[in-house]
Design a protein around this motif. Structure first.
Motif, PDB file in Angstrom:
ATOM      1  N   SER A  22       0.803  -1.227   0.000  1.00 14.07           N
ATOM      2  CA  SER A  22       0.000   0.000   0.000  1.00 14.07           C
ATOM      3  C   SER A  22       0.835   1.277   0.000  1.00 14.07           C
ATOM      4  CB  SER A  22      -0.935   0.007   1.212  1.00 14.07           C
ATOM      5  OG  SER A  22      -0.167   0.019   2.404  1.00 14.07           O
ATOM      6  N   GLU A  46       1.595  10.525 -11.615  1.00 14.18           N
ATOM      7  CA  GLU A  46       0.538   9.801 -12.323  1.00 14.18           C
ATOM      8  C   GLU A  46       0.853   8.317 -12.368  1.00 14.18           C
ATOM      9  OE1 GLU A  46      -0.325  11.217 -16.246  1.00 14.18           O
ATOM     10  OE2 GLU A  46      -0.242  13.320 -15.623  1.00 14.18           O
ATOM     11  N   ALA A  47      -0.206   7.513 -12.439  1.00 16.71           N
ATOM     12  CA  ALA A  47      -0.021   6.070 -12.600  1.00 16.71           C
ATOM     13  C   ALA A  47       0.709   5.808 -13.911  1.00 16.71           C
ATOM     14  CB  ALA A  47      -1.371   5.371 -12.593  1.00 16.71           C
ATOM     15  N   SER A  49      -0.120   3.424  -3.961  1.00 19.06           N
ATOM     16  CA  SER A  49      -1.388   2.761  -4.264  1.00 19.06           C
ATOM     17  C   SER A  49      -1.797   2.813  -5.732  1.00 19.06           C
ATOM     18  CB  SER A  49      -2.503   3.355  -3.405  1.00 19.06           C
ATOM     19  OG  SER A  49      -2.644   4.734  -3.695  1.00 19.06           O
ATOM     20  N   ASN A  50      -1.246   3.711  -6.520  1.00 19.19           N
ATOM     21  CA  ASN A  50      -1.765   3.879  -7.885  1.00 19.19           C
ATOM     22  C   ASN A  50      -0.937   3.188  -8.965  1.00 19.19           C
ATOM     23  OD1 ASN A  50       0.377   5.666  -7.691  1.00 19.19           O
ATOM     24  ND2 ASN A  50      -0.592   7.242  -8.914  1.00 19.19           N
ATOM     25  N   MET A  51       0.039   2.365  -8.585  1.00 14.21           N
ATOM     26  CA  MET A  51       0.803   1.624  -9.593  1.00 14.21           C
ATOM     27  C   MET A  51       1.438   0.394  -8.961  1.00 14.21           C
ATOM     28  SD  MET A  51       3.846   4.355 -10.225  1.00 14.21           S
ATOM     29  CE  MET A  51       2.874   5.784  -9.777  1.00 14.21           C
TER      30      MET A  51
END
Length: 190
Positions: free
Chosen positions: A74, A141-142, A77-79
């Motif tokens: 965690s 950004e992811a 979290s976005n990739m």
């Protein structure tokens, strides 16, 4: 060293390219003029398909059912992340090295002179890694890893390691180079 291990593991997230580690990329003055700039030229250390397979395998350390690095999942979290835990045989050193599509971080915890790490510190390298990764990914950004067209996922028989057939009762997904697939499971091919 942590610098060397971070540079070595970066090849698993960038398609197999090795960049000699540096401590800066550029230095600018207050007006944005570049004073110093370090541009390293990458070397192909491993093939793109090997890098893809290794990346997928190292993701199981963090996201796999029995992964040893699941506690860091965690932190970004976005990739997707990849990583590897490490402990010296005498329990003197704790390592965690891994990365994202943006960064690779290597964390080590131990003593300057060899001595046992207290059991309370067993997760400290992973905690340090997760803390750094969380901070440096804030607002990014992811992004996905480069994926080789020559690496594929296939179900394999968890009992024999061969490519799974419909008769195999226990299956899992593995990643392979297209030119290096295992044979079909012979035990359950009937």
């Amino acid at each position: 060293t942590t610098l060397e291990s971070a540079a070595a593991y970066a090849i698993f997230g960038n398609g197999g390219l090795y960049y000699e580690p540096t401590f800066y990329t550029k230095v600018t003055d207050q007006k944005g003029n570049i004073i110093l700039e370090q541009k390293s030229q990458p070397k192909m250390a491993i093939s793109e398909d090997t890098a893809t397979v290794m990346n997928k395998l190292l993701q199981t350390v963090i996201y796999g059912e029995s992964g040893t690095g699941t506690s860091v999942a965690s932190s970004v979290s976005n990739m997707r992340l990849f990583g590897k835990t490490g402990t010296s045989s005498s329990n003197n050193d704790k390592w965690f090295v891994g990365g994202s599509p943006y960064y690779v971080v290597s964390s080590w915890c131990g003593y300057e002179t060899m001595q046992d790490m207290p059991s309370a510190n067993l997760g400290i390298a992973k905690n340090q890694w997760a803390s750094v990764m969380s901070k440096i990914h804030g607002g990014l950004e992811a992004k996905d890893y480069p994926q080789s067209a020559y690496a594929v996922d296939r179900y394999y028989c968890a009992e024999t390691g061969g490519l799974a057939t419909v008769a195999c009762e226990s299956k899992a997904v593995g990643w392979y180079k297209k030119g290096n697939l295992p044979d079909v499971c012979q035990k359950h091919s009937g």
